[in-house]
Design a protein around this motif. Structure first.
Motif, PDB file in Angstrom:
ATOM      1  N   UNK A 120      -6.606  46.309 -38.202  1.00  0.00           N
ATOM      2  CA  UNK A 120      -7.721  46.208 -39.142  1.00  0.00           C
ATOM      3  C   UNK A 120      -9.035  46.456 -38.414  1.00  0.00           C
ATOM      4  N   UNK A 121      -9.183  45.826 -37.260  1.00  0.00           N
ATOM      5  CA  UNK A 121     -10.412  46.010 -36.501  1.00  0.00           C
ATOM      6  C   UNK A 121     -10.571  47.440 -36.015  1.00  0.00           C
ATOM      7  N   UNK A 122      -9.464  48.147 -35.844  1.00  0.00           N
ATOM      8  CA  UNK A 122      -9.539  49.549 -35.440  1.00  0.00           C
ATOM      9  C   UNK A 122     -10.020  50.426 -36.591  1.00  0.00           C
ATOM     10  N   UNK A 123      -9.863  49.934 -37.828  1.00  0.00           N
ATOM     11  CA  UNK A 123     -10.349  50.701 -38.970  1.00  0.00           C
ATOM     12  C   UNK A 123      -9.364  50.916 -40.099  1.00  0.00           C
ATOM     13  N   UNK A 124      -8.176  50.305 -40.039  1.00  0.00           N
ATOM     14  CA  UNK A 124      -7.203  50.465 -41.125  1.00  0.00           C
ATOM     15  C   UNK A 124      -7.737  49.836 -42.403  1.00  0.00           C
ATOM     16  N   UNK A 125      -7.450  50.469 -43.541  1.00  0.00           N
ATOM     17  CA  UNK A 125      -7.902  49.967 -44.837  1.00  0.00           C
ATOM     18  C   UNK A 125      -6.851  49.104 -45.520  1.00  0.00           C
ATOM     19  N   UNK A 126      -5.703  48.935 -44.864  1.00  0.00           N
ATOM     20  CA  UNK A 126      -4.666  48.108 -45.456  1.00  0.00           C
ATOM     21  C   UNK A 126      -3.528  47.898 -44.493  1.00  0.00           C
ATOM     22  N   UNK A 127      -2.644  46.970 -44.839  1.00  0.00           N
ATOM     23  CA  UNK A 127      -1.499  46.656 -43.982  1.00  0.00           C
ATOM     24  C   UNK A 127      -0.395  46.124 -44.880  1.00  0.00           C
TER      25      UNK A 127
END
Length: 240
Positions: A120-127
């Protein structure tokens, strides 16, 4: 988010180091999703993503490989072979600056806080986890492509951690909930749990457009900017 029948397909790249999983996922995705590329490690993922500029990248958090020298603008480093937890995050950090219109959705067997927070901190918009069905993944792809953040419900606590919300720093719940109508509270809880607009509409017997209107009102009244922040807000107040 449900696509209209005449909408162009969502262009997707699948990044996973297991070819059988990539093949199975590709077959399970909705017909409104077009897979324009695949990759199995960090280097190949950065190359494919930057070359195709897809709408969404479905990416595992554990990938083999190291930084791609041509994209990062530095000498290549690291070893290939074993998948590392930082692999997916590394792809996002290296590729995202070159494809500003592309969004990243993590799809992993892992549900550990370290993996969730890192990507998430890297930039993912979801998991979402690999236990999700093809229908669920397809819905998540469309939601992320449309600008929403999507998380498997049980990961909401980790999302909260990623935003740095600390216990004890939460405002009075009753006062904030009083800003919302009864219907808005119902919509808020379902959206915060990761339901798609169409699913909320079905559960509450209202139209998806009405759901969208309620969500906009909820975000405005609570001074939040996204579903991602709404999930964190609701989790902090133990409303889920």
């Amino acid at each position: 988010m449900t696509p209209s029948s005449d909408a162009p397909p969502v262009r997707v790249v699948i990044v996973d180091d297991h070819s059988i999983f990539r093949s199975g996922l590709k077959a399970d995705l909705d017909a409104s999703i077009e897979v324009v590329g695949e990759a199995h490690d960090v280097d190949s993922a950065v190359q494919v993503v930057t070359a195709t500029a897809p709408d969404v990248v479905l990416i595992d958090v554990h990938l083999p490989g190291g930084p791609a020298a041509g994209i990062a603008g530095a000498a290549a480093s690291g070893t290939h072979g074993d998948a590392t937890p930082s692999g997916g995050a590394e792809v996002i950090r290296l590729a995202a600056p070159h494809v500003p219109g592309t969004r990243f959705l993590a799809l992993s067997v892992s549900d550990s806080a370290e993996d969730v927070v890192g990507v998430i901190r890297a930039g993912a918009r979801g998991y979402i986890t690999k236990g999700s069905s093809g229908i669920d993944v397809s819905r998540a792809v469309h939601a992320v492509a449309g600008g929403d953040a999507v998380f498997s419900p049980r990961l909401a606590g980790f999302v909260l951690d990623a935003f740095g919300v600390v216990s004890g720093e939460v405002a009075a719940t009753d006062e904030e909930l009083d800003r919302l109508s009864v219907r808005e509270q119902e919509v808020m809880r379902l959206i915060a749990r990761g339901y798609a607009y169409k699913e909320v509409a079905s559960d509450l017997f209202i139209s998806p457009k009405t759901v969208e209107t309620h969500v906009s009102a909820v975000l405005r009244k609570l001074q939040l900017s996204s579903r991602h922040e709404l999930t964190a807000w609701a989790t902090a107040r133990k409303l889920l």
